[in-house]
Design a protein around this motif. Structure first.
Motif, short mmCIF file in Angstrom:
data_model
loop_
_atom_site.label_atom_id
_atom_site.label_comp_id
_atom_site.label_asym_id
_atom_site.label_seq_id
_atom_site.Cartn_x
_atom_site.Cartn_y
_atom_site.Cartn_z
N THR A 64 0.82 -1.21 0.00
CA THR A 64 0.00 0.00 0.00
C THR A 64 0.85 1.26 0.00
O THR A 64 0.58 2.21 -0.74
CB THR A 64 -0.93 0.00 1.23
OG1 THR A 64 -1.73 -1.18 1.22
CG2 THR A 64 -1.83 1.23 1.23
N VAL A 65 1.89 1.27 0.82
CA VAL A 65 2.77 2.45 0.89
C VAL A 65 3.52 2.66 -0.42
O VAL A 65 3.61 3.78 -0.93
CB VAL A 65 3.76 2.30 2.07
CG1 VAL A 65 4.81 3.40 2.03
CG2 VAL A 65 3.01 2.35 3.40
N ASP A 200 -6.47 4.74 0.71
CA ASP A 200 -7.80 4.38 1.18
C ASP A 200 -8.59 3.52 0.18
O ASP A 200 -9.59 2.91 0.56
CB ASP A 200 -8.59 5.68 1.48
CG ASP A 200 -10.01 5.40 1.94
OD1 ASP A 200 -10.15 4.81 3.02
OD2 ASP A 200 -10.96 5.75 1.22
N ASP A 201 -8.13 3.44 -1.05
CA ASP A 201 -8.95 2.81 -2.09
C ASP A 201 -9.11 1.31 -1.88
O ASP A 201 -8.16 0.61 -1.53
CB ASP A 201 -8.32 3.05 -3.47
CG ASP A 201 -9.15 2.45 -4.56
OD1 ASP A 201 -10.23 3.00 -4.86
OD2 ASP A 201 -8.75 1.40 -5.10
N PRO A 217 -6.22 -2.04 2.69
CA PRO A 217 -7.70 -2.04 2.75
C PRO A 217 -8.32 -3.35 2.28
O PRO A 217 -9.32 -3.80 2.85
CB PRO A 217 -8.07 -0.87 1.82
CG PRO A 217 -6.90 0.04 1.88
CD PRO A 217 -5.71 -0.86 1.97
N MET A 218 -7.74 -3.96 1.25
CA MET A 218 -8.26 -5.25 0.79
C MET A 218 -8.07 -6.32 1.85
O MET A 218 -8.97 -7.14 2.09
CB MET A 218 -7.56 -5.66 -0.51
CG MET A 218 -7.85 -4.77 -1.70
SD MET A 218 -6.82 -5.19 -3.12
CE MET A 218 -7.24 -6.91 -3.36
N CYS A 236 -6.39 0.16 11.59
CA CYS A 236 -7.20 1.31 11.17
C CYS A 236 -6.79 2.56 11.92
O CYS A 236 -6.79 3.66 11.36
CB CYS A 236 -8.68 1.02 11.39
SG CYS A 236 -9.34 -0.29 10.34
N THR A 237 -6.43 2.44 13.19
CA THR A 237 -5.98 3.59 13.97
C THR A 237 -4.70 4.17 13.40
O THR A 237 -4.53 5.39 13.31
CB THR A 237 -5.77 3.19 15.44
OG1 THR A 237 -6.99 2.69 15.98
CG2 THR A 237 -5.30 4.38 16.27
N ILE A 238 -3.78 3.31 12.99
CA ILE A 238 -2.53 3.78 12.38
C ILE A 238 -2.83 4.48 11.06
O ILE A 238 -2.24 5.54 10.76
CB ILE A 238 -1.56 2.59 12.17
CG1 ILE A 238 -1.11 2.05 13.53
CG2 ILE A 238 -0.36 3.02 11.34
CD1 ILE A 238 -0.25 0.81 13.43
N LEU A 239 -3.75 3.93 10.26
CA LEU A 239 -4.13 4.59 9.01
C LEU A 239 -4.74 5.97 9.27
O LEU A 239 -4.42 6.95 8.58
CB LEU A 239 -5.12 3.73 8.25
CG LEU A 239 -4.56 2.52 7.48
CD1 LEU A 239 -5.69 1.72 6.88
CD2 LEU A 239 -3.59 2.97 6.41
#
Length: 272
Positions: A64-65, A200-201, A217-218, A236-239
């Motif tokens: 993701t990154v 986020d996608d 996210p997937m 999710c908190t880290i995101l």
């Protein structure tokens, strides 16, 4: 007329609670010592430690990154060029078609965008993976960058560029030494927006990803279908923290650039 009536205050409180209370609860329960995400059993950070030991989630986060950084950078370059073309060249053949293609992903449902990208990759025989995912993210984030930068260029004082050209600067030197520093806050804001959207996608990534290119996210969505775990709350908190930090940095940089520009303008008027 009193604008801060009880009704207005209550409406604001209910609205913000509706938007942000679920996020607050998610963050709070990410520090829950219990395995049950709805039962508070004391403060603990064990799920963050367990999250970083979860290799599948870490691999998805790294993908993701990488996709976010690469797609945001390329989308910012292409979006800047598109914004310059639409702002500086008001009349050219195909301008309506060009602007329509730039703005199409803004209003097009993500399902349609993802499916069309999937059909394209299948038609040309391009195996789905990291690069198809990156190309798809560049496609749908570039339009947001173009809109942000175009709004800044619409109020840009062209006389500054004309003065640089009159003093002997080349168009390329004028862009990098005059135009780009002035629109830098908008460029940075566009990059942060593109990175956030890529981070986020879920929908488009689901259509265009392949083996070894599963995004966070997937991965979270696939695990949530089997039940929410404290590790998911921690991820999710880290995101949320990353996105909030990026938005805050972009706001601070933009504000400082605006203050500096106002100071320079006042100094120029005082010197003149």
């Amino acid at each position: 007329m009193n604008r801060w009536s009880r009704f207005n205050i209550a409406s604001i409180i209910i609205g913000f609670a509706f938007l942000y209370l679920p996020i607050v609860l998610l963050v709070v329960f990410s520090f829950n010592a219990s395995k049950l995400v709805t039962v508070w059993a004391g403060f603990s950070t064990q799920w963050y430690a367990q999250l970083f030991r979860n290799q599948a989630l870490m691999d998805a986060a790294w993908v993701t990154v990488r996709v976010g950084l690469l797609s945001a950078t390329v989308a910012t370059v292409l979006g800047t060029l598109a914004a310059l073309a639409m702002t500086r060249y008001q009349r050219f053949h195909g301008r309506v078609l060009f602007s329509g293609m730039i703005y199409a992903p803004l209003v097009m449902p993500e399902v349609i965008t993802g499916l069309s990208m999937l059909l394209l990759f299948v038609a040309i025989g391009f195996d789905r993976g990291f690069w198809t995912l990156t190309i798809a993210h560049i496609t749908f984030t570039m339009c947001f960058v173009a809109v942000v930068i175009q709004s800044r260029l619409a109020s840009f004082d062209r006389s500054i560029e004309e003065a640089a050209l009159d003093l002997g600067a080349t168009p390329t030197a004028t862009f990098f030494q005059v135009t780009l520093p002035v629109i830098a806050p908008a460029v940075f804001s566009g990059w942060v927006l593109a990175f956030t959207l890529s981070l986020d996608d879920l929908v488009i990534s689901s259509f265009t990803s392949g083996p070894g290119a599963t995004t966070l996210p997937m991965k979270i969505y696939s695990q949530v279908r089997l039940g929410v775990t404290p590790e998911i709350n921690a991820a999710c908190t880290i995101l949320i923290g990353i996105v909030a930090t990026g938005v805050l940095i972009a706001s601070v940089v933009s504000r400082r650039q605006q203050i500096q520009r106002e100071r320079d303008e006042r100094a120029a008027f005082a010197g003149g």
